[in-house]
Design a protein around this motif. Sequence first.
Motif, PDB file in Angstrom:
ATOM      1  N   MET A 232     -76.784 -71.487  37.114  1.00  0.00           N
ATOM      2  CA  MET A 232     -78.060 -71.915  36.617  1.00  0.00           C
ATOM      3  C   MET A 232     -78.430 -71.068  35.419  1.00  0.00           C
ATOM      4  O   MET A 232     -77.908 -69.976  35.233  1.00  0.00           O
ATOM      5  CB  MET A 232     -79.107 -71.832  37.712  1.00  0.00           C
ATOM      6  N   ILE A 233     -79.353 -71.574  34.647  1.00  0.00           N
ATOM      7  CA  ILE A 233     -79.902 -70.871  33.496  1.00  0.00           C
ATOM      8  C   ILE A 233     -81.340 -70.509  33.837  1.00  0.00           C
ATOM      9  O   ILE A 233     -82.082 -71.344  34.350  1.00  0.00           O
ATOM     10  CB  ILE A 233     -79.861 -71.769  32.244  1.00  0.00           C
ATOM     11  N   ILE A 234     -81.703 -69.266  33.592  1.00  0.00           N
ATOM     12  CA  ILE A 234     -83.081 -68.850  33.859  1.00  0.00           C
ATOM     13  C   ILE A 234     -83.754 -68.453  32.552  1.00  0.00           C
ATOM     14  O   ILE A 234     -83.109 -68.047  31.598  1.00  0.00           O
ATOM     15  CB  ILE A 234     -83.157 -67.705  34.896  1.00  0.00           C
ATOM     16  N   SER A 235     -85.077 -68.591  32.544  1.00  0.00           N
ATOM     17  CA  SER A 235     -85.850 -68.226  31.357  1.00  0.00           C
ATOM     18  C   SER A 235     -85.914 -66.705  31.226  1.00  0.00           C
ATOM     19  O   SER A 235     -85.716 -65.965  32.200  1.00  0.00           O
ATOM     20  CB  SER A 235     -87.258 -68.809  31.448  1.00  0.00           C
ATOM     21  N   GLU A 236     -86.198 -66.237  30.022  1.00  0.00           N
ATOM     22  CA  GLU A 236     -86.331 -64.801  29.790  1.00  0.00           C
ATOM     23  C   GLU A 236     -87.406 -64.191  30.681  1.00  0.00           C
ATOM     24  O   GLU A 236     -87.218 -63.107  31.233  1.00  0.00           O
ATOM     25  CB  GLU A 236     -86.683 -64.531  28.328  1.00  0.00           C
ATOM     26  N   THR A 237     -88.514 -64.897  30.850  1.00  0.00           N
ATOM     27  CA  THR A 237     -89.601 -64.384  31.684  1.00  0.00           C
ATOM     28  C   THR A 237     -89.159 -64.255  33.132  1.00  0.00           C
ATOM     29  O   THR A 237     -89.438 -63.251  33.785  1.00  0.00           O
ATOM     30  CB  THR A 237     -90.852 -65.282  31.572  1.00  0.00           C
ATOM     31  N   LEU A 238     -88.440 -65.261  33.642  1.00  0.00           N
ATOM     32  CA  LEU A 238     -87.955 -65.193  35.023  1.00  0.00           C
ATOM     33  C   LEU A 238     -86.951 -64.051  35.165  1.00  0.00           C
ATOM     34  O   LEU A 238     -86.986 -63.304  36.146  1.00  0.00           O
ATOM     35  CB  LEU A 238     -87.334 -66.519  35.447  1.00  0.00           C
ATOM     36  N   ALA A 239     -86.075 -63.898  34.186  1.00  0.00           N
ATOM     37  CA  ALA A 239     -85.104 -62.805  34.223  1.00  0.00           C
ATOM     38  C   ALA A 239     -85.815 -61.455  34.275  1.00  0.00           C
ATOM     39  O   ALA A 239     -85.449 -60.579  35.072  1.00  0.00           O
ATOM     40  CB  ALA A 239     -84.185 -62.880  33.010  1.00  0.00           C
ATOM     41  N   ASP A 240     -86.845 -61.295  33.448  1.00  0.00           N
ATOM     42  CA  ASP A 240     -87.618 -60.048  33.438  1.00  0.00           C
ATOM     43  C   ASP A 240     -88.339 -59.832  34.768  1.00  0.00           C
ATOM     44  O   ASP A 240     -88.320 -58.733  35.310  1.00  0.00           O
ATOM     45  CB  ASP A 240     -88.633 -60.040  32.301  1.00  0.00           C
ATOM     46  N   ASP A 241     -88.978 -60.889  35.283  1.00  0.00           N
ATOM     47  CA  ASP A 241     -89.737 -60.781  36.539  1.00  0.00           C
ATOM     48  C   ASP A 241     -88.841 -60.403  37.717  1.00  0.00           C
ATOM     49  O   ASP A 241     -89.243 -59.654  38.606  1.00  0.00           O
ATOM     50  CB  ASP A 241     -90.460 -62.094  36.865  1.00  0.00           C
ATOM     51  N   LEU A 242     -87.618 -60.930  37.739  1.00  0.00           N
ATOM     52  CA  LEU A 242     -86.713 -60.692  38.865  1.00  0.00           C
ATOM     53  C   LEU A 242     -85.728 -59.561  38.613  1.00  0.00           C
ATOM     54  O   LEU A 242     -85.000 -59.163  39.515  1.00  0.00           O
ATOM     55  CB  LEU A 242     -85.926 -61.973  39.184  1.00  0.00           C
ATOM     56  N   GLY A 243     -85.679 -59.072  37.385  1.00  0.00           N
ATOM     57  CA  GLY A 243     -84.679 -58.071  37.044  1.00  0.00           C
ATOM     58  C   GLY A 243     -83.277 -58.643  37.137  1.00  0.00           C
ATOM     59  O   GLY A 243     -82.341 -57.965  37.549  1.00  0.00           O
ATOM     60  N   ALA A 244     -83.139 -59.909  36.780  1.00  0.00           N
ATOM     61  CA  ALA A 244     -81.864 -60.622  36.912  1.00  0.00           C
ATOM     62  C   ALA A 244     -81.252 -60.888  35.548  1.00  0.00           C
ATOM     63  O   ALA A 244     -81.947 -60.931  34.535  1.00  0.00           O
ATOM     64  CB  ALA A 244     -82.083 -61.945  37.645  1.00  0.00           C
ATOM     65  N   GLY A 245     -79.947 -61.098  35.553  1.00  0.00           N
ATOM     66  CA  GLY A 245     -79.244 -61.422  34.327  1.00  0.00           C
ATOM     67  C   GLY A 245     -78.003 -62.240  34.619  1.00  0.00           C
ATOM     68  O   GLY A 245     -77.699 -62.544  35.785  1.00  0.00           O
ATOM     69  N   ALA A 246     -77.280 -62.580  33.577  1.00  0.00           N
ATOM     70  CA  ALA A 246     -76.059 -63.373  33.728  1.00  0.00           C
ATOM     71  C   ALA A 246     -75.104 -62.667  34.691  1.00  0.00           C
ATOM     72  O   ALA A 246     -74.919 -61.456  34.624  1.00  0.00           O
ATOM     73  CB  ALA A 246     -75.403 -63.580  32.373  1.00  0.00           C
ATOM     74  N   GLY A 247     -74.543 -63.459  35.607  1.00  0.00           N
ATOM     75  CA  GLY A 247     -73.620 -62.936  36.610  1.00  0.00           C
ATOM     76  C   GLY A 247     -74.270 -62.611  37.940  1.00  0.00           C
ATOM     77  O   GLY A 247     -73.589 -62.465  38.949  1.00  0.00           O
ATOM     78  N   ASP A 248     -75.596 -62.482  37.969  1.00  0.00           N
ATOM     79  CA  ASP A 248     -76.300 -62.180  39.216  1.00  0.00           C
ATOM     80  C   ASP A 248     -76.394 -63.415  40.101  1.00  0.00           C
ATOM     81  O   ASP A 248     -76.420 -64.543  39.617  1.00  0.00           O
ATOM     82  CB  ASP A 248     -77.718 -61.673  38.939  1.00  0.00           C
ATOM     83  N   LEU A 249     -76.467 -63.183  41.409  1.00  0.00           N
ATOM     84  CA  LEU A 249     -76.716 -64.265  42.367  1.00  0.00           C
ATOM     85  C   LEU A 249     -78.179 -64.234  42.763  1.00  0.00           C
ATOM     86  O   LEU A 249     -78.728 -63.176  43.076  1.00  0.00           O
ATOM     87  CB  LEU A 249     -75.855 -64.087  43.621  1.00  0.00           C
ATOM     88  N   LEU A 250     -78.824 -65.400  42.728  1.00  0.00           N
ATOM     89  CA  LEU A 250     -80.206 -65.545  43.173  1.00  0.00           C
ATOM     90  C   LEU A 250     -80.245 -66.562  44.296  1.00  0.00           C
ATOM     91  O   LEU A 250     -79.486 -67.531  44.277  1.00  0.00           O
ATOM     92  CB  LEU A 250     -81.102 -66.019  42.026  1.00  0.00           C
TER      93      LEU A 250
END
Length: 82
Positions: A1-19
Amino acid sequence: MIISETLADDLGAGAGDLLAVFYNNQPIPLKVVAVAVDSPLSGQFDPVIPGMSMTLDRLQELTGQHDAITVVAVSNRGGVRD
């Protein structure tokens, strides 16, 4: 999946992470393949609500709802019911 920059910042997530995305109260682990600029293309339709996107066929496969789903919304605050 592709996440927005804001969601990435809020979750501390990035490419390669599992959510974990919940469907019918069951977690579905999804891999983040990219972080994209906040926009409807990254699933962010509202300036204050972060978003995510994935291909429609993948979403239909995960939920078993072929030809029925056109959009999905994600809550990143609270738990499964928030």
